[in-house]
Design a protein around this motif. Sequence first.
Motif, PDB file in Angstrom:
ATOM      1  N   PHE A  56       0.838  -1.207   0.000  1.00 50.75           N
ATOM      2  CA  PHE A  56       0.000   0.000   0.000  1.00 50.75           C
ATOM      3  C   PHE A  56       0.869   1.252   0.000  1.00 50.75           C
ATOM      4  N   SER A  57       1.913   1.253   0.832  1.00 45.24           N
ATOM      5  CA  SER A  57       2.804   2.412   0.925  1.00 45.24           C
ATOM      6  C   SER A  57       3.513   2.679  -0.395  1.00 45.24           C
ATOM      7  N   ILE A  58       3.996   1.617  -1.038  1.00 40.39           N
ATOM      8  CA  ILE A  58       4.671   1.768  -2.333  1.00 40.39           C
ATOM      9  C   ILE A  58       3.713   2.361  -3.362  1.00 40.39           C
ATOM     10  N   ARG A  59       2.489   1.833  -3.396  1.00 43.51           N
ATOM     11  CA  ARG A  59       1.513   2.316  -4.388  1.00 43.51           C
ATOM     12  C   ARG A  59       1.133   3.758  -4.135  1.00 43.51           C
ATOM     13  N   GLU A  60       0.993   4.153  -2.865  1.00 37.47           N
ATOM     14  CA  GLU A  60       0.660   5.539  -2.553  1.00 37.47           C
ATOM     15  C   GLU A  60       1.788   6.473  -2.979  1.00 37.47           C
ATOM     16  N   GLY A  61       3.040   6.032  -2.757  1.00 40.31           N
ATOM     17  CA  GLY A  61       4.175   6.829  -3.199  1.00 40.31           C
ATOM     18  C   GLY A  61       4.212   6.965  -4.706  1.00 40.31           C
ATOM     19  N   MET A  62       3.857   5.899  -5.406  1.00 42.14           N
ATOM     20  CA  MET A  62       3.809   5.948  -6.865  1.00 42.14           C
ATOM     21  C   MET A  62       2.723   6.899  -7.345  1.00 42.14           C
ATOM     22  N   LYS A  63       1.582   6.915  -6.656  1.00 42.85           N
ATOM     23  CA  LYS A  63       0.498   7.818  -7.045  1.00 42.85           C
ATOM     24  C   LYS A  63       0.948   9.270  -6.932  1.00 42.85           C
ATOM     25  N   ARG A  69       3.408  -7.475  -4.077  1.00 45.00           N
ATOM     26  CA  ARG A  69       2.057  -8.007  -4.300  1.00 45.00           C
ATOM     27  C   ARG A  69       2.082  -9.522  -4.464  1.00 45.00           C
ATOM     28  N   ALA A  70       3.155 -10.041  -5.049  1.00 42.24           N
ATOM     29  CA  ALA A  70       3.294 -11.499  -5.179  1.00 42.24           C
ATOM     30  C   ALA A  70       3.417 -12.134  -3.799  1.00 42.24           C
ATOM     31  N   GLU A  71       4.150 -11.470  -2.897  1.00 43.58           N
ATOM     32  CA  GLU A  71       4.259 -11.955  -1.517  1.00 43.58           C
ATOM     33  C   GLU A  71       2.916 -11.931  -0.823  1.00 43.58           C
ATOM     34  N   VAL A  72       2.179 -10.839  -1.006  1.00 44.80           N
ATOM     35  CA  VAL A  72       0.847 -10.734  -0.406  1.00 44.80           C
ATOM     36  C   VAL A  72      -0.037 -11.877  -0.885  1.00 44.80           C
ATOM     37  N   ALA A  73      -0.005 -12.132  -2.189  1.00 43.12           N
ATOM     38  CA  ALA A  73      -0.830 -13.196  -2.760  1.00 43.12           C
ATOM     39  C   ALA A  73      -0.455 -14.558  -2.177  1.00 43.12           C
ATOM     40  N   GLU A  74       0.857 -14.804  -2.009  1.00 44.49           N
ATOM     41  CA  GLU A  74       1.311 -16.082  -1.466  1.00 44.49           C
ATOM     42  C   GLU A  74       0.865 -16.242  -0.014  1.00 44.49           C
ATOM     43  N   LEU A  75       1.015 -15.169   0.778  1.00 49.38           N
ATOM     44  CA  LEU A  75       0.608 -15.212   2.183  1.00 49.38           C
ATOM     45  C   LEU A  75      -0.906 -15.379   2.308  1.00 49.38           C
ATOM     46  N   GLN A  76      -1.649 -14.696   1.455  1.00 51.02           N
ATOM     47  CA  GLN A  76      -3.107 -14.836   1.487  1.00 51.02           C
ATOM     48  C   GLN A  76      -3.529 -16.253   1.137  1.00 51.02           C
ATOM     49  N   LYS A  77      -2.835 -16.852   0.174  1.00 55.19           N
ATOM     50  CA  LYS A  77      -3.139 -18.229  -0.210  1.00 55.19           C
ATOM     51  C   LYS A  77      -2.903 -19.172   0.959  1.00 55.19           C
ATOM     52  N   ILE A  78      -1.761 -18.993   1.643  1.00 51.83           N
ATOM     53  CA  ILE A  78      -1.452 -19.842   2.794  1.00 51.83           C
ATOM     54  C   ILE A  78      -2.500 -19.658   3.887  1.00 51.83           C
ATOM     55  N   ASP A 107      10.038   1.471  -8.230  1.00 48.15           N
ATOM     56  CA  ASP A 107       8.974   1.171  -7.271  1.00 48.15           C
ATOM     57  C   ASP A 107       7.978   0.172  -7.842  1.00 48.15           C
ATOM     58  N   TYR A 108       7.740   0.248  -9.154  1.00 48.71           N
ATOM     59  CA  TYR A 108       6.791  -0.685  -9.765  1.00 48.71           C
ATOM     60  C   TYR A 108       7.324  -2.117  -9.691  1.00 48.71           C
ATOM     61  N   THR A 109       8.634  -2.264  -9.886  1.00 44.70           N
ATOM     62  CA  THR A 109       9.245  -3.588  -9.763  1.00 44.70           C
ATOM     63  C   THR A 109       9.093  -4.103  -8.335  1.00 44.70           C
TER      64      THR A 109
END
Length: 222
Positions: A81-88, A186-195, A178-180
Amino acid sequence: MYNDLIIIDGSICITDSSDTADGFLRGIERLDSSLVCITVNGDTYILLYHGSQAANYLAEHGISTLDELDASLSSVSDEAFSIREGMKTAEQRMKELQKLIENGENYLQYKPIHAELKKLKNGWTNKRDKYEEAHRAELTLWNAASRYLHANLTDIKTLPISKWKQEYADLKEQRDTDYTKLKATRAEVAELQKIRRCVDIALRADQPEQTQSRTKRHDIDR
């Protein structure tokens, strides 16, 4: 309950007890390709297969309790979230700079044409009209640029276009970096959410069995 994560024979497990009783692998109920739920002597274990993506992720990130899993999910989500807000913020400034650069260049490029038109307004009406008609497109761009710059800058006598371009280039480079980072996070978030979803499924699946076991014990006690 269901808070301790332990490693048994290289496999990461979630359990409500640290007791690794004999018969641990009995009563396996497969829930998906990486997770099973088992009950041994009334204790419930959620086992992530050794070598699975989920097990490897938890091991690599040193996550050893369910609380740590939830804390990690919260932390990584906050980071994304912080990265995306900084990008915005950067993207908004880049849009502003694009407008300043575009209008600044138009203003400087067509300023001589506008200056020449002003000279012709001191008489020579026919000549002025012909000049204005011949340069209508350039004068339209200059007028639009002049209005924009006067509305957004306190002083337009000097326009730091080179500085704006450098700032834009710096912001773009940072945004790309920042996009990288955002994609990886986001991939980490997805993996943690899956677990976490797998854990929730396992716990829900085990509840009926626990209820049945408690009922049987209650009947015996009676």
